[in-house]
Design a protein around this motif. Structure first.
Motif, PDB file in Angstrom:
ATOM      1  N   ASP A 253      13.973   6.989  27.792  1.00 42.66           N
ATOM      2  CA  ASP A 253      14.101   5.129  28.887  1.00 42.66           C
ATOM      3  C   ASP A 253      12.975   4.587  28.669  1.00 42.66           C
ATOM      4  N   ILE A 254      11.689   5.067  26.880  1.00 49.19           N
ATOM      5  CA  ILE A 254      10.618   4.466  26.900  1.00 49.19           C
ATOM      6  C   ILE A 254      10.586   3.722  25.902  1.00 49.19           C
ATOM      7  N   ASP A 255      11.261   2.271  25.668  1.00 50.77           N
ATOM      8  CA  ASP A 255      11.216   1.744  24.668  1.00 50.77           C
ATOM      9  C   ASP A 255      10.288   1.081  23.726  1.00 50.77           C
ATOM     10  N   TYR A 256       9.715   2.679  22.744  1.00 51.83           N
ATOM     11  CA  TYR A 256       9.043   2.690  22.178  1.00 51.83           C
ATOM     12  C   TYR A 256       9.538   3.196  20.414  1.00 51.83           C
ATOM     13  N   THR A 257       9.352   2.687  19.548  1.00 57.54           N
ATOM     14  CA  THR A 257       9.732   3.693  18.178  1.00 57.54           C
ATOM     15  C   THR A 257       8.218   3.474  17.079  1.00 57.54           C
ATOM     16  N   PHE A 258       8.297   4.696  16.443  1.00 60.79           N
ATOM     17  CA  PHE A 258       6.737   4.583  15.814  1.00 60.79           C
ATOM     18  C   PHE A 258       7.340   5.861  14.889  1.00 60.79           C
ATOM     19  N   ASP A 259       6.623   4.538  13.439  1.00 58.45           N
ATOM     20  CA  ASP A 259       7.269   4.512  11.934  1.00 58.45           C
ATOM     21  C   ASP A 259       6.212   5.140  10.763  1.00 58.45           C
ATOM     22  N   ILE A 260       5.784   6.277  10.140  1.00 53.60           N
ATOM     23  CA  ILE A 260       4.645   7.024   9.830  1.00 53.60           C
ATOM     24  C   ILE A 260       5.137   7.251   7.841  1.00 53.60           C
ATOM     25  N   TRP A 261       4.790   5.427   7.448  1.00 57.86           N
ATOM     26  CA  TRP A 261       5.209   5.718   5.631  1.00 57.86           C
ATOM     27  C   TRP A 261       4.301   6.592   5.575  1.00 57.86           C
ATOM     28  N   ARG A 262       4.696   7.425   4.154  1.00 61.58           N
ATOM     29  CA  ARG A 262       3.210   7.977   3.396  1.00 61.58           C
ATOM     30  C   ARG A 262       4.219   7.330   2.419  1.00 61.58           C
ATOM     31  N   GLY A 263       2.966   8.026   0.841  1.00 57.90           N
ATOM     32  CA  GLY A 263       2.864   7.353  -0.460  1.00 57.90           C
ATOM     33  C   GLY A 263       1.777   8.498  -0.811  1.00 57.90           C
ATOM     34  N   VAL A 264       1.661   7.592  -2.366  1.00 58.70           N
ATOM     35  CA  VAL A 264       0.442   8.361  -2.959  1.00 58.70           C
ATOM     36  C   VAL A 264      -0.286   7.315  -3.471  1.00 58.70           C
ATOM     37  N   MET A 265      -1.425   7.697  -3.623  1.00 56.73           N
ATOM     38  CA  MET A 265      -1.988   7.060  -4.609  1.00 56.73           C
ATOM     39  C   MET A 265      -3.463   7.169  -5.983  1.00 56.73           C
ATOM     40  N   GLY A 266      -3.612   6.415  -6.481  1.00 61.00           N
ATOM     41  CA  GLY A 266      -4.747   6.731  -7.287  1.00 61.00           C
ATOM     42  C   GLY A 266      -5.609   6.096  -8.052  1.00 61.00           C
ATOM     43  N   THR A 267      -7.203   6.684  -7.904  1.00 61.82           N
ATOM     44  CA  THR A 267      -8.217   6.435  -9.029  1.00 61.82           C
ATOM     45  C   THR A 267      -8.768   4.855  -8.491  1.00 61.82           C
ATOM     46  N   PRO A 268      -9.954   4.252  -7.941  1.00 60.72           N
ATOM     47  CA  PRO A 268      -9.739   2.858  -8.733  1.00 60.72           C
ATOM     48  C   PRO A 268      -9.545   2.375 -10.368  1.00 60.72           C
ATOM     49  N   ASP A 269      -9.255   1.625 -10.675  1.00 68.44           N
ATOM     50  CA  ASP A 269      -8.457   1.204 -11.917  1.00 68.44           C
ATOM     51  C   ASP A 269      -8.082   2.242 -12.898  1.00 68.44           C
ATOM     52  N   MET A 270      -7.422   3.031 -12.029  1.00 71.32           N
ATOM     53  CA  MET A 270      -6.349   3.863 -12.600  1.00 71.32           C
ATOM     54  C   MET A 270      -5.677   2.842 -13.837  1.00 71.32           C
ATOM     55  N   PRO A 271      -5.826   4.422 -15.199  1.00 77.46           N
ATOM     56  CA  PRO A 271      -5.401   3.062 -16.010  1.00 77.46           C
ATOM     57  C   PRO A 271      -3.393   2.838 -16.055  1.00 77.46           C
ATOM     58  N   GLU A 272      -3.026   1.732 -16.330  1.00 69.90           N
ATOM     59  CA  GLU A 272      -1.604   1.715 -16.310  1.00 69.90           C
ATOM     60  C   GLU A 272      -0.303   2.229 -16.576  1.00 69.90           C
ATOM     61  N   GLU A 273      -0.827   3.061 -18.376  1.00 74.36           N
ATOM     62  CA  GLU A 273       0.027   3.536 -18.441  1.00 74.36           C
ATOM     63  C   GLU A 273       0.078   5.445 -17.493  1.00 74.36           C
ATOM     64  N   ALA A 274      -1.297   5.440 -16.760  1.00 76.29           N
ATOM     65  CA  ALA A 274      -1.214   6.585 -15.955  1.00 76.29           C
ATOM     66  C   ALA A 274      -0.277   6.315 -15.069  1.00 76.29           C
ATOM     67  N   VAL A 275      -0.293   5.127 -13.391  1.00 79.93           N
ATOM     68  CA  VAL A 275       0.315   4.736 -13.044  1.00 79.93           C
ATOM     69  C   VAL A 275       2.081   4.663 -12.972  1.00 79.93           C
ATOM     70  N   ALA A 276       2.271   4.569 -14.430  1.00 81.45           N
ATOM     71  CA  ALA A 276       3.613   3.851 -15.203  1.00 81.45           C
ATOM     72  C   ALA A 276       4.407   5.507 -14.885  1.00 81.45           C
ATOM     73  N   TYR A 277       3.577   6.405 -15.458  1.00 84.48           N
ATOM     74  CA  TYR A 277       4.009   7.887 -15.240  1.00 84.48           C
ATOM     75  C   TYR A 277       4.101   8.517 -14.484  1.00 84.48           C
ATOM     76  N   TYR A 278       3.017   8.320 -13.295  1.00 81.00           N
ATOM     77  CA  TYR A 278       3.315   9.157 -11.956  1.00 81.00           C
ATOM     78  C   TYR A 278       4.266   8.237 -11.258  1.00 81.00           C
ATOM     79  N   GLU A 279       5.041   6.931 -11.547  1.00 82.31           N
ATOM     80  CA  GLU A 279       5.307   6.097 -10.328  1.00 82.31           C
ATOM     81  C   GLU A 279       7.009   6.412 -11.389  1.00 82.31           C
ATOM     82  N   ASN A 280       7.555   6.513 -12.668  1.00 75.54           N
ATOM     83  CA  ASN A 280       8.265   7.394 -12.864  1.00 75.54           C
ATOM     84  C   ASN A 280       8.995   9.036 -12.686  1.00 75.54           C
ATOM     85  N   LEU A 281       8.075   9.018 -12.337  1.00 73.87           N
ATOM     86  CA  LEU A 281       7.442  11.348 -12.260  1.00 73.87           C
ATOM     87  C   LEU A 281       7.635  11.123 -10.190  1.00 73.87           C
TER      88      LEU A 281
END
Length: 333
Positions: A253-281
């Motif tokens: 009877d406590i009207d509350y929910t809380f969701d914790i999303w989790r994900g992955v990030m890379g270094t600043p200005d990571m090359p696009e081809e590396a982002v695509a690799y990890y994204e697909n992986l």
């Protein structure tokens, strides 16, 4: 605190994100592969939510043979993530360094305790949704969430530990819970630790009365013979696996929910081809049987987003969390 905050969901519905997962990303990463081990950083001590995501993902990638190079789990604790972020920010363009992320990448900078926020890094993919769980020692006098809330109302010095900095994820989660239970959220005596593992160690040492942390990271420590006991989980309905017997806040009877999303990030200005690799992986990883087994045991839900979708989501989260921290009086300058 207003009813708006007590009912606020901190994540777009996982179902919508999961629908996008089927399509995943159409970008091909054939032009780039890691040429050395990949540093996969958990910005906290071992045992917390970031650490659990990093080690689980690294293990599944290895066991399923998804990558030729090793993914090395590295813990860099301090400042609710700020220490790791500062180090990663100095390594711009490095395609061999990625890190686990979740709401603190938004909350800690908003609270004024990190000069770096999500816009300083490269979004790769959102992976899952986790939930908050409230834990007490197995021999605690508190048998339910309402018992704990009543005790907190009677004694504002009663301490609740968490694995994130003041004004960050665990603090926001317990503050919202307290508000929904009729308490003044600002009166919660929140004690920050450098990760969920350290928070639970202090719980067992008697240094705090209760702990709020990610359900996934607590799953392996619950069950018959455990030294800790769960009072409730912030999901809209009961979870599976090791968490199946834990009642939700709503059931109490406590009207509350809380969701914790989790994900992955890379270094600043990571090359696009590396982002695509990890994204697909990571899209491929979420389709494996090994991942499904681990996900279900930890009580996670798949909530995949591509790099572009994840970036837009993070921008929206900043707007949402700015409003929440302002209501709590925790918004930094």
């Amino acid at each position: 605190m207003t009813a708006k905050l007590t009912r606020l969901s901190f994540l777009a519905l996982p179902l919508a994100a999961t629908m996008a997962f089927g399509a995943a990303t159409t970008v091909h990463a054939d032009d780039w592969q890691p040429t050395s081990s990949v540093e996969f950083i958990a910005p906290a001590n071992p045992g917390g939510g970031w650490d659990t995501l990093v080690r689980t993902s690294s293990r599944v990638i290895q066991e399923e043979g998804l990558a030729e190079r090793n993914f090395a789990a590295i813990n860099t604790p301090g400042g609710g993530g700020a220490v790791a972020w500062a180090q990663i920010a100095r390594d711009a363009g490095n395609p061999h360094k990625i890190f686990a992320t979740s709401p603190p990448i938004i909350l800690v900078p908003l609270a004024g305790t990190s000069r770096y926020d999500h816009t300083d890094f490269t979004p790769i993919a959102r992976l899952i949704t986790d939930y908050s769980i409230v834990l007490v020692p197995a021999d605690s006098e508190y048998e339910s969430l309402n018992d704990l809330m009543e005790a907190m109302a009677a004694n504002t010095s009663l301490s609740v530990g968490g694995g994130s900095a003041p004004g960050s994820m665990d603090h926001i989660s317990i503050a919202g819970l307290a508000s929904a239970a009729g308490l003044n959220a600002a009166d919660v005596n929140y004690i920050p630790f450098s990760g969920g593992g350290e928070a639970m160690t202090n719980l067992m040492g008697g240094h705090v009365e209760a702990v709020i942390t990610g359900a996934g990271e607590a799953a392996g420590q619950l069950g018959e013979g455990s030294d800790i006991r769960a009072l409730g989980v912030s999901a809209p309905e009961r979870l599976g696996g090791a968490l199946a017997d834990i009642p939700t806040y709503l059931e109490q009877d406590i009207d509350y929910t809380f969701d914790i999303w989790r994900g992955v990030m890379g270094t600043p200005d990571m090359p696009e081809e590396a982002v695509a690799y990890y994204e697909n992986l990571f899209a491929e990883m979420l389709e494996t049987d090994g991942w499904a087994d681990a996900r279900d045991q930890l009580g996670w839900l798949d909530a995949y987003q591509t790099s572009e979708e994840f970036g837009d989501f993070l921008d929206a989260q900043k707007e949402q969390f700015s409003e929440v921290l302002s209501e709590l009086g925790l918004l930094g300058d």
